[in-house]
Write an enzyme that holds these catalytic residues in place. Structure first.
Site, PDB file in Angstrom:
ATOM      1  N   ILE A  36       0.884  -1.178   0.000  1.00 42.08           N
ATOM      2  CA  ILE A  36       0.000   0.000   0.000  1.00 42.08           C
ATOM      3  C   ILE A  36       0.916   1.219   0.000  1.00 42.08           C
ATOM      4  O   ILE A  36       1.824   1.322   0.837  1.00 42.08           O
ATOM      5  CB  ILE A  36      -0.991   0.009   1.189  1.00 42.08           C
ATOM      6  CG1 ILE A  36      -1.896   1.257   1.145  1.00 42.08           C
ATOM      7  CG2 ILE A  36      -0.305  -0.103   2.527  1.00 42.08           C
ATOM      8  CD1 ILE A  36      -3.094   1.185   2.090  1.00 42.08           C
TER       9      ILE A  36
ATOM     10  N   VAL B 146       1.420   5.569  -1.008  1.00 43.88           N
ATOM     11  CA  VAL B 146       0.821   6.872  -1.324  1.00 43.88           C
ATOM     12  C   VAL B 146       1.903   7.756  -1.946  1.00 43.88           C
ATOM     13  O   VAL B 146       3.032   7.851  -1.422  1.00 43.88           O
ATOM     14  CB  VAL B 146       0.234   7.529  -0.050  1.00 43.88           C
ATOM     15  CG1 VAL B 146      -0.305   8.924  -0.357  1.00 43.88           C
ATOM     16  CG2 VAL B 146      -0.873   6.654   0.537  1.00 43.88           C
TER      17      VAL B 146
ATOM     18  N   GLU C 271       3.035  -7.887   6.324  1.00 42.63           N
ATOM     19  CA  GLU C 271       4.379  -7.737   6.892  1.00 42.63           C
ATOM     20  C   GLU C 271       4.827  -6.297   6.676  1.00 42.63           C
ATOM     21  O   GLU C 271       4.525  -5.712   5.644  1.00 42.63           O
ATOM     22  CB  GLU C 271       5.390  -8.649   6.189  1.00 42.63           C
ATOM     23  CG  GLU C 271       5.332 -10.087   6.611  1.00 42.63           C
ATOM     24  CD  GLU C 271       4.999 -11.000   5.455  1.00 42.63           C
ATOM     25  OE1 GLU C 271       4.857 -10.503   4.325  1.00 42.63           O
ATOM     26  OE2 GLU C 271       4.882 -12.220   5.691  1.00 42.63           O
TER      27      GLU C 271
ATOM     28  N   TYR D  47      -1.254   1.225  10.533  1.00 40.45           N
ATOM     29  CA  TYR D  47      -1.920  -0.065  10.747  1.00 40.45           C
ATOM     30  C   TYR D  47      -2.516  -0.151  12.152  1.00 40.45           C
ATOM     31  O   TYR D  47      -3.644  -0.621  12.327  1.00 40.45           O
ATOM     32  CB  TYR D  47      -0.942  -1.219  10.511  1.00 40.45           C
ATOM     33  CG  TYR D  47      -0.395  -1.267   9.095  1.00 40.45           C
ATOM     34  CD1 TYR D  47      -1.217  -1.046   7.991  1.00 40.45           C
ATOM     35  CD2 TYR D  47       0.960  -1.513   8.845  1.00 40.45           C
ATOM     36  CE1 TYR D  47      -0.724  -1.085   6.696  1.00 40.45           C
ATOM     37  CE2 TYR D  47       1.460  -1.550   7.557  1.00 40.45           C
ATOM     38  CZ  TYR D  47       0.617  -1.332   6.487  1.00 40.45           C
ATOM     39  OH  TYR D  47       1.105  -1.369   5.201  1.00 40.45           O
TER      40      TYR D  47
HETATM   41  C1  LIG Z   1       2.611   4.555   5.213  1.00 42.30           C
HETATM   42  C2  LIG Z   1       1.802   5.359   4.186  1.00 42.30           C
HETATM   43  C3  LIG Z   1       1.093   4.384   3.237  1.00 42.30           C
HETATM   44  C4  LIG Z   1       0.770   6.235   4.933  1.00 42.30           C
HETATM   45  O1  LIG Z   1      -0.011   6.914   3.972  1.00 42.30           O
HETATM   46  P1  LIG Z   1      -0.804   8.268   4.319  1.00 42.30           P
HETATM   47  O2  LIG Z   1      -1.842   8.478   3.271  1.00 42.30           O
HETATM   48  O3  LIG Z   1       0.166   9.355   4.540  1.00 42.30           O
HETATM   49  O4  LIG Z   1      -1.488   7.866   5.699  1.00 42.30           O
HETATM   50  P2  LIG Z   1      -2.753   8.597   6.368  1.00 42.30           P
HETATM   51  O5  LIG Z   1      -2.747  10.046   6.020  1.00 42.30           O
HETATM   52  O6  LIG Z   1      -3.978   7.818   6.075  1.00 42.30           O
HETATM   53  O7  LIG Z   1      -2.341   8.464   7.911  1.00 42.30           O
HETATM   54  C5  LIG Z   1      -3.061   7.679   8.834  1.00 42.30           C
HETATM   55  C6  LIG Z   1      -2.265   7.593  10.115  1.00 42.30           C
HETATM   56  O8  LIG Z   1      -1.042   6.882   9.911  1.00 42.30           O
HETATM   57  C7  LIG Z   1      -0.003   7.438  10.735  1.00 42.30           C
HETATM   58  N1  LIG Z   1       1.032   8.036   9.894  1.00 42.30           N
HETATM   59  C8  LIG Z   1       0.997   8.212   8.542  1.00 42.30           C
HETATM   60  N2  LIG Z   1       2.153   8.766   8.132  1.00 42.30           N
HETATM   61  C9  LIG Z   1       2.912   8.961   9.232  1.00 42.30           C
HETATM   62  C10 LIG Z   1       4.213   9.496   9.447  1.00 42.30           C
HETATM   63  N3  LIG Z   1       4.960   9.960   8.446  1.00 42.30           N
HETATM   64  N4  LIG Z   1       4.688   9.513  10.712  1.00 42.30           N
HETATM   65  C11 LIG Z   1       3.967   9.050  11.747  1.00 42.30           C
HETATM   66  N5  LIG Z   1       2.713   8.533  11.615  1.00 42.30           N
HETATM   67  C12 LIG Z   1       2.205   8.490  10.364  1.00 42.30           C
HETATM   68  C13 LIG Z   1      -0.679   8.500  11.589  1.00 42.30           C
HETATM   69  O9  LIG Z   1      -1.171   7.864  12.753  1.00 42.30           O
HETATM   70  C14 LIG Z   1      -1.833   8.923  10.691  1.00 42.30           C
HETATM   71  O10 LIG Z   1      -2.906   9.494  11.391  1.00 42.30           O
HETATM   72  P3  LIG Z   1      -2.870  11.103  11.662  1.00 42.30           P
HETATM   73  O11 LIG Z   1      -2.564  11.765  10.345  1.00 42.30           O
HETATM   74  O12 LIG Z   1      -4.252  11.367  12.170  1.00 42.30           O
HETATM   75  O13 LIG Z   1      -1.781  11.329  12.665  1.00 42.30           O
HETATM   76  C15 LIG Z   1       2.718   6.334   3.375  1.00 42.30           C
HETATM   77  O14 LIG Z   1       3.564   7.015   4.278  1.00 42.30           O
HETATM   78  C16 LIG Z   1       3.567   5.639   2.345  1.00 42.30           C
HETATM   79  O15 LIG Z   1       3.166   5.488   1.192  1.00 42.30           O
HETATM   80  N6  LIG Z   1       4.765   5.203   2.762  1.00 42.30           N
HETATM   81  C17 LIG Z   1       5.687   4.522   1.851  1.00 42.30           C
HETATM   82  C18 LIG Z   1       5.174   3.169   1.460  1.00 42.30           C
HETATM   83  C19 LIG Z   1       5.023   2.258   2.652  1.00 42.30           C
HETATM   84  O16 LIG Z   1       5.869   2.207   3.525  1.00 42.30           O
HETATM   85  N7  LIG Z   1       3.899   1.496   2.650  1.00 42.30           N
HETATM   86  C20 LIG Z   1       3.635   0.526   3.700  1.00 42.30           C
HETATM   87  C21 LIG Z   1       4.314  -0.753   3.392  1.00 42.30           C
HETATM   88  S1  LIG Z   1       4.123  -1.961   4.672  1.00 42.30           S
END
Ligand SMILES: CC(C)(COP(=O)(O)OP(=O)(O)OC[C@H]1O[C@@H](n2cnc3c(N)ncnc32)[C@H](O)[C@@H]1OP(=O)(O)O)[C@@H](O)C(=O)NCCC(=O)NCCS
Length: 158
Positions: free
Chosen positions: A75, A77, A109, A121
């Site tokens: 997943i 973004v 994982e 998560y």
């Molecule tokens: C992890 C990822 C998918 C999160 O996507 P996102 O759209 O930014 O997430 P959301 O905006 O829905 O965030 C939901 C919650 O996740 C947590 N979160 C998301 N990004 C975060 C960050 N950089 N640091 C800390 N907490 C974070 C927070 O709890 C957040 O809630 P909040 O905004 O109310 O504090 C994104 O950072 C990403 O694409 N990362 C690289 C790919 C990756 O690692 N994917 C997961 C593989 S297992």
């Protein structure tokens, strides 16, 4: 909600954008072949776009549907759109797809150092259920060899 995701199936035309995002967000990006295999295997391969620009992929996910469980494989973004609840929306969608497919749990994982993903998560009901030692072994763009444990997490589908 400001940025409401529109979901559709990933098709061949999407690979250039997806590969670009994949290479920006992971130290160990998936090669195209793995993604193509997911599509060929009939996994749930979903992209998210916004009404403001239907041609731009803002997030995507790959999920395997098994017997009474689903396995979230990827997943991601687009960095320009992170922290706008897009992954949260995509996770809700994947949980809905899991429920429709009679899954009782979704598992995944995640790299031990990937705190953003772990927080995401946990926020959505996933708990840590185990660890896989040195599950990720990859070479960084700087040529450094990295070994990292994976945390296995699972959430009940209700
Ligand atoms: C992890 C990822 C998918 C999160 O996507 P996102 O759209 O930014 O997430 P959301 O905006 O829905 O965030 C939901 C919650 O996740 C947590 N979160 C998301 N990004 C975060 C960050 N950089 N640091 C800390 N907490 C974070 C927070 O709890 C957040 O809630 P909040 O905004 O109310 O504090 C994104 O950072 C990403 O694409 N990362 C690289 C790919 C990756 O690692 N994917 C997961 C593989 S297992």
């Amino acid at each position: 909600m400001k940025n409401t995701l529109i979901y559709s199936k990933i098709t061949a035309i999407d690979w250039p954008q997806i590969i670009e995002i994949e290479q920006q967000v992971y130290p160990n990006p998936w090669p195209l072949k793995i993604m193509q295999d997911c599509v060929a295997a009939g996994y749930q391969c979903i992209k998210g776009t916004l009404a403001t620009n239907p041609d731009e992929i803002v997030c995507y996910a790959f999920m395997m549907v098994g017997f009474e469980e689903t396995n979230l494989l990827n997943i991601s973004v687009n960095p320009q759109y992170q922290r706008q609840s897009l992954a949260s929306q995509m996770l809700h969608r994947l949980m809905l797809v899991s429920r429709i497919n009679q899954a009782k749990q979704m598992w995944l994982e995640v790299r031990e150092s990937n705190l953003a993903a772990i927080r995401l998560y946990e926020k959505h009901g996933f708990n840590s259920i185990g660890k896989r030692r040195n599950y990720y072994i990859y070479t960084t763009v700087e040529g450094r060899k990295v070994k990292e444990h994976a945390i296995v997490m699972a959430a009940k589908i209700q």
